[in-house]
Motif scaffolding. Structure first.
Motif, mmCIF file in Angstrom:
data_model
loop_
_atom_site.group_PDB
_atom_site.id
_atom_site.type_symbol
_atom_site.label_atom_id
_atom_site.label_comp_id
_atom_site.label_asym_id
_atom_site.label_seq_id
_atom_site.Cartn_x
_atom_site.Cartn_y
_atom_site.Cartn_z
ATOM 1 N N LEU A 12 0.684 -1.243 0.309
ATOM 2 C CA LEU A 12 -0.098 -0.187 0.055
ATOM 3 C C LEU A 12 1.143 1.017 -0.104
ATOM 4 C CD1 LEU A 12 -2.434 -0.505 2.706
ATOM 5 C CD2 LEU A 12 -3.239 -0.985 0.213
ATOM 6 N N LYS A 13 0.934 2.453 -1.248
ATOM 7 C CA LYS A 13 1.419 3.370 -0.754
ATOM 8 C C LYS A 13 -0.147 4.632 -1.195
ATOM 9 C CE LYS A 13 3.356 4.854 -5.201
ATOM 10 N NZ LYS A 13 3.020 6.135 -5.202
ATOM 11 N N ARG A 14 0.612 5.587 0.239
ATOM 12 C CA ARG A 14 -0.330 6.784 0.833
ATOM 13 C C ARG A 14 -0.150 7.175 -1.219
ATOM 14 N NH1 ARG A 14 1.517 10.504 4.505
ATOM 15 N NH2 ARG A 14 0.907 8.592 6.296
ATOM 16 N N LEU A 15 -1.873 7.731 -1.638
ATOM 17 C CA LEU A 15 -1.857 8.021 -2.981
ATOM 18 C C LEU A 15 -1.553 9.897 -2.705
ATOM 19 C CD1 LEU A 15 -5.840 7.811 -3.974
ATOM 20 C CD2 LEU A 15 -3.540 6.278 -4.985
ATOM 21 N N GLU A 16 0.502 9.642 -4.014
ATOM 22 C CA GLU A 16 0.461 11.086 -4.198
ATOM 23 C C GLU A 16 0.218 11.613 -6.004
ATOM 24 O OE1 GLU A 16 5.062 9.712 -4.753
ATOM 25 O OE2 GLU A 16 4.049 10.218 -3.205
ATOM 26 N N PRO A 17 0.349 12.887 -5.611
ATOM 27 C CA PRO A 17 -0.028 13.641 -6.814
ATOM 28 C C PRO A 17 0.600 12.561 -8.581
ATOM 29 C CG PRO A 17 0.534 15.404 -6.105
ATOM 30 C CD PRO A 17 0.964 14.085 -5.123
ATOM 31 N N ALA A 18 1.807 12.498 -8.528
ATOM 32 C CA ALA A 18 2.305 11.624 -9.335
ATOM 33 C C ALA A 18 1.579 10.318 -9.852
ATOM 34 C CB ALA A 18 3.333 10.765 -8.760
ATOM 35 N N ASP A 19 0.561 10.020 -8.682
ATOM 36 C CA ASP A 19 -0.433 8.646 -8.839
ATOM 37 C C ASP A 19 -1.532 8.885 -10.407
ATOM 38 O OD1 ASP A 19 1.289 7.029 -7.854
ATOM 39 O OD2 ASP A 19 -0.383 7.532 -5.451
ATOM 40 N N ALA A 20 -2.210 10.146 -10.275
ATOM 41 C CA ALA A 20 -2.722 10.656 -10.979
ATOM 42 C C ALA A 20 -3.331 10.502 -12.328
ATOM 43 C CB ALA A 20 -3.547 12.222 -11.668
ATOM 44 N N GLN A 65 -8.489 13.255 8.769
ATOM 45 C CA GLN A 65 -9.863 12.935 8.299
ATOM 46 C C GLN A 65 -10.060 11.442 8.087
ATOM 47 O OE1 GLN A 65 -12.911 13.188 9.467
ATOM 48 N NE2 GLN A 65 -12.339 14.064 11.128
ATOM 49 N N GLY A 66 -8.457 10.935 8.052
ATOM 50 C CA GLY A 66 -8.184 9.421 7.412
ATOM 51 C C GLY A 66 -7.155 10.115 6.469
ATOM 52 N N THR A 67 -7.172 8.827 4.898
ATOM 53 C CA THR A 67 -5.880 8.787 4.076
ATOM 54 C C THR A 67 -6.312 7.726 2.938
ATOM 55 O OG1 THR A 67 -4.030 9.219 2.892
ATOM 56 C CG2 THR A 67 -4.239 7.671 4.979
ATOM 57 N N HIS A 68 -5.989 8.091 2.207
ATOM 58 C CA HIS A 68 -6.447 7.194 0.625
ATOM 59 C C HIS A 68 -4.934 6.226 0.166
ATOM 60 C CE1 HIS A 68 -10.221 7.937 0.763
ATOM 61 N NE2 HIS A 68 -10.968 7.289 -0.215
ATOM 62 N N TYR A 69 -5.093 5.519 -0.041
ATOM 63 C CA TYR A 69 -3.649 4.508 -0.075
ATOM 64 C C TYR A 69 -3.869 3.858 -1.587
ATOM 65 C CZ TYR A 69 -0.931 4.647 3.779
ATOM 66 O OH TYR A 69 -0.142 5.414 4.868
ATOM 67 N N GLY A 70 -3.093 4.112 -2.420
ATOM 68 C CA GLY A 70 -3.018 2.995 -4.008
ATOM 69 C C GLY A 70 -2.708 1.460 -3.436
ATOM 70 N N ILE A 71 -3.183 0.056 -3.823
ATOM 71 C CA ILE A 71 -2.384 -0.783 -3.905
ATOM 72 C C ILE A 71 -2.193 -1.052 -4.969
ATOM 73 C CG2 ILE A 71 -3.445 -3.170 -3.720
ATOM 74 C CD1 ILE A 71 -6.330 -2.011 -3.240
ATOM 75 N N TRP A 72 -0.553 -1.778 -4.981
ATOM 76 C CA TRP A 72 0.553 -2.040 -5.695
ATOM 77 C C TRP A 72 0.451 -3.359 -5.904
ATOM 78 C CZ3 TRP A 72 2.458 2.150 -8.680
ATOM 79 C CH2 TRP A 72 1.378 3.493 -8.628
ATOM 80 N N TYR A 73 0.506 -4.122 -7.306
ATOM 81 C CA TYR A 73 1.076 -4.968 -7.404
ATOM 82 C C TYR A 73 1.875 -5.005 -8.337
ATOM 83 C CZ TYR A 73 0.239 -9.967 -8.591
ATOM 84 O OH TYR A 73 0.302 -11.382 -9.243
ATOM 85 N N ASN A 74 3.624 -5.569 -8.426
ATOM 86 C CA ASN A 74 3.978 -5.839 -9.550
ATOM 87 C C ASN A 74 4.622 -4.585 -9.986
ATOM 88 O OD1 ASN A 74 5.335 -8.410 -9.055
ATOM 89 N ND2 ASN A 74 3.670 -9.493 -9.953
ATOM 90 N N GLY A 75 4.975 -3.492 -8.615
ATOM 91 C CA GLY A 75 4.579 -2.013 -9.452
ATOM 92 C C GLY A 75 3.448 -1.320 -10.537
ATOM 93 N N ARG A 76 3.074 -1.824 -10.464
ATOM 94 C CA ARG A 76 1.705 -1.593 -10.958
ATOM 95 C C ARG A 76 0.364 -0.697 -9.977
ATOM 96 N NH1 ARG A 76 0.873 -1.375 -16.751
ATOM 97 N NH2 ARG A 76 -0.276 0.080 -16.141
ATOM 98 N N LEU A 77 -0.550 -0.113 -10.022
ATOM 99 C CA LEU A 77 -1.696 0.244 -9.456
ATOM 100 C C LEU A 77 -2.736 -0.842 -9.596
ATOM 101 C CD1 LEU A 77 -2.859 2.953 -7.774
ATOM 102 C CD2 LEU A 77 -3.554 3.965 -9.326
ATOM 103 N N ALA A 78 -2.966 -1.055 -8.674
ATOM 104 C CA ALA A 78 -4.458 -2.450 -8.958
ATOM 105 C C ALA A 78 -5.657 -1.738 -8.344
ATOM 106 C CB ALA A 78 -3.400 -3.652 -8.397
ATOM 107 N N GLY A 79 -5.855 -0.674 -7.466
ATOM 108 C CA GLY A 79 -6.099 -0.155 -6.531
ATOM 109 C C GLY A 79 -6.335 0.689 -5.634
ATOM 110 N N THR A 80 -7.653 1.034 -4.817
ATOM 111 C CA THR A 80 -7.399 1.751 -4.115
ATOM 112 C C THR A 80 -7.871 1.336 -2.911
ATOM 113 O OG1 THR A 80 -9.448 3.944 -4.329
ATOM 114 C CG2 THR A 80 -6.827 4.000 -5.375
ATOM 115 N N LEU A 81 -7.954 1.938 -1.484
ATOM 116 C CA LEU A 81 -8.523 1.935 -0.166
ATOM 117 C C LEU A 81 -8.825 3.125 0.222
ATOM 118 C CD1 LEU A 81 -8.093 -0.491 1.902
ATOM 119 C CD2 LEU A 81 -5.956 -0.127 0.890
ATOM 120 N N GLY A 82 -9.194 3.546 1.116
ATOM 121 C CA GLY A 82 -9.254 4.414 2.598
ATOM 122 C C GLY A 82 -10.295 4.644 3.286
ATOM 123 N N VAL A 83 -10.750 5.655 4.283
ATOM 124 C CA VAL A 83 -11.721 6.030 4.803
ATOM 125 C C VAL A 83 -12.744 7.130 4.088
ATOM 126 C CG1 VAL A 83 -10.242 5.095 7.235
ATOM 127 C CG2 VAL A 83 -10.483 7.448 6.350
#
Length: 192
Positions: A12-20, A65-83
């Motif tokens: 899991l990696k916190r979402l950042e602008p570079a992930d857009a 108020q929480g945070t959202h993470y990207g789910i990374w699998y083998n270096g690729r964004l696979a999805g997200t989760l957050g509160v």
């Protein structure tokens, strides 16, 4: 950049602008699949819409108020989760998640939710309760809290408008003591 390890292939990696761009691409190629259960697809038409969402999640983090993470699998964004937000007075929250169709069937979301609960919800934030809601017909999404030992607490009728119809939501809950008891039992059972 905060990273929470899951497996050798996933984190899991916190979402950042570079992930857009990558997040928009994942959303766009999965649009018909995600549209079955997620009501926000029509609001995401360009990379800038995804960038705006990521900026909101960063602001959410700064406001505690929480945070959202990207789910990374083998270096690729696979999805997200957050509160959705955190109710600090009552120490509770609810989480949401989605995964691209091409990443289904690998156990990624179950592992991601477990890591998120361990490190953030019942770890860093020390909350008492977390809820997960999913449309009653969304069996894949409902399987996540069921696998993790959440309790089905009820069904909210006509809880969400999904493009042209309402859907009922199953509501699952987990308390901090239940989560800690579950993870303690898993750890003690793994060595026998």
């Amino acid at each position: 950049m905060k990273i929470i390890p899951m497996t050798a292939e996933a984190c899991l990696k916190r979402l950042e602008p570079a992930d857009a761009e990558e997040m928009f691409w994942l959303t766009d190629v999965n649009r018909p699949y995600l549209r079955q259960w997620l009501p926000w697809l029509d609001m995401v038409r360009e990379v800038k819409d995804t960038a705006r969402f990521i900026a909101l999640t960063i602001d959410q983090h700064h406001r505690r108020q929480g945070t959202h993470y990207g789910i990374w699998y083998n270096g690729r964004l696979a999805g997200t989760l957050g509160v959705h937000s955190i109710d600090w007075a009552n120490r509770k929250t609810s989480i949401g998640y989605w995964l691209g169709a091409q990443f289904q069937g690998k156990g990624l979301m179950t592992q991601a939710v477990a890591a998120y609960l361990d490190h953030l919800v019942f770890g860093e934030w020390d909350l008492e309760r977390v809820a997960i809601q999913a449309a009653t017909g969304n069996h894949k999404s409902r399987a996540i809290p069921e696998r993790l030992g959440f309790r089905l607490e009820g069904v909210l009728r006509s809880n969400e408008f999904l493009y042209d119809h309402y859907v009922d939501h199953a509501v699952y809950g987990m308390l901090a003591a239940e989560w800690r008891s579950r993870t303690s039992a898993d750890e003690s059972g793994s060595g026998t």
